[in-house]
Design an enzyme around this catalytic site. Structure first.
Site, short mmCIF file in Angstrom:
data_model
loop_
_atom_site.label_atom_id
_atom_site.label_comp_id
_atom_site.label_asym_id
_atom_site.label_seq_id
_atom_site.Cartn_x
_atom_site.Cartn_y
_atom_site.Cartn_z
N HIS A 48 2.74 -3.30 7.86
CA HIS A 48 1.85 -4.13 8.67
C HIS A 48 2.34 -4.28 10.12
CE1 HIS A 48 0.12 -4.87 4.73
NE2 HIS A 48 1.35 -5.07 4.32
N GLU A 67 4.10 -11.62 6.15
CA GLU A 67 4.73 -10.38 5.69
C GLU A 67 5.22 -9.50 6.84
OE1 GLU A 67 2.25 -7.93 3.21
OE2 GLU A 67 3.80 -6.39 2.98
N HIS A 127 7.74 -3.69 2.13
CA HIS A 127 6.65 -4.66 2.03
C HIS A 127 7.08 -5.91 1.28
CE1 HIS A 127 3.09 -2.29 3.44
NE2 HIS A 127 4.00 -1.33 3.33
N GLU A 187 8.40 -3.51 -2.69
CA GLU A 187 7.75 -4.83 -2.58
C GLU A 187 8.83 -5.86 -2.91
OE1 GLU A 187 4.77 -5.64 -1.57
OE2 GLU A 187 3.42 -3.95 -1.92
ZN LIG Z 1 2.24 -5.06 2.44
#
Ligand SMILES: [Zn+2]
Length: 289
Positions: free
Chosen positions: A9, A23, A76, A142
């Site tokens: 992002h 995030e 992430h 993640e």
């Molecule tokens: Zn993400």
């Protein structure tokens, strides 16, 4: 080895949000830490972004492909329903478990899980853009769920982000068998200012004698827990102090003098290795500093 680091992002795309966290901020922080942790190793690192800017998914994979990266690592933070928690990582779903990408992931996964106490959700496969369109082995991690209270509490600590980053860095070092860059040996003088550079054969004792100090003082000054020193170590030296002597009086003992002069017990024997404390003579001079 060329490592492409991809903080998820950025810019107009904040990614997941929850518990006051965003995030895109966390992924960038972790990726920058990974880059910094690897700076002494023999690899090149390129990042899809090093600031809070918008980068599309095709821009990321195009950049890595054009650069000829050997590994694509995308960072992430997860989000779901507030209850789900933990760590998981993804490789592309068309890849077998014996593929090069899966082998690298096995190492990465183990190293990350070693350092974090996230719930381990396991090694997964998916059809995400960055792990599909990158031409080199690729993985997407993640790192906890931003909308889960416990995970978010961890992600709010910089020290925890350090652990996440260290796990990723350790995995890279191990999977790609990276070595530290050899640093050129500088022609530093043996002793410069108030520092002594240890050479072969030095002991704390020999250094203490050379600079008119004591082993215990050197240990205290340098925070040493034992007497082990190694060539190249920099040993801080106490400010140049002239030795101070004391003349033995009737009834004196090392212990009594140490008490009287508020000297740490044992110092006098160290300062006067050739003096037998049982045979002190009146009028004898001993070193007390
Ligand atoms: Zn993400």
């Amino acid at each position: 080895m060329k490592l492409y680091l991809d903080p998820g992002h950025g810019g107009t795309d904040p990614g997941a949000q929850g518990n006051g966290l965003v995030e895109k901020v966390l992924t960038l922080a972790i990726a920058l830490k990974i880059r910094d942790l690897l700076k002494d190793y023999n690899l090149d690192v390129r990042m899809s972004r090093t600031t809070d800017k918008t980068v599309t998914l095709p821009q990321r994979t195009d950049d890595a492909n054009k650069w000829g990266a050997d590994y694509f690592l995308s960072i992430h933070i997860n989000a779901f329903n507030g209850k789900a928690n933990g760590y998981e990582d993804f490789i592309h779903d068309k890849l077998s478990n014996t593929s090069e990408t899966a082998k690298i992931r096995n190492v990465m996964h183990a190293e990350i899980i070693k350092l974090v106490d996230f719930n381990n959700r396991g090694k997964k496969k998916a059809n995400f853009h960055v792990i599909r369109e990158s031409k080199m082995p690729a993985m997407l991690t993640e790192n906890g769920f931003i909308d889960n209270k416990e995970d978010a509490a961890k992600l709010k600590q910089d020290s925890y982000l350090n652990k996440i980053a260290q796990g990723h860095a350790n995995g890279i070092v191990k999977a790609f068998n990276l070595k530290k860059k050899s640093t050129p040996v500088k022609d530093t003088p043996k002793s410069s200012g108030n520092v002594h550079t240890v050479v072969k054969g030095d002991t704390l004792w020999s250094i203490s004698q050379k600079y008119n100090t004591t082993v215990s003082k050197l240990k205290q000054l340098n925070g040493l827990k034992d007497d082990l020193i190694h060539p190249g170590d920099k040993i801080k030296l106490p400010g140049a102090s002239k030795p101070v002597y004391y003349t033995i009086e009737k009834g004196d003992t090392f212990w009594g003098i140490e008490k009287k002069k508020k000297i740490k017990h044992g110092t006098l024997q160290e300062l006067n290795p050739n003096v037998n404390p049982k045979w002190l003579k009146i009028g004898q001079k001993i070193r007390i500093k």
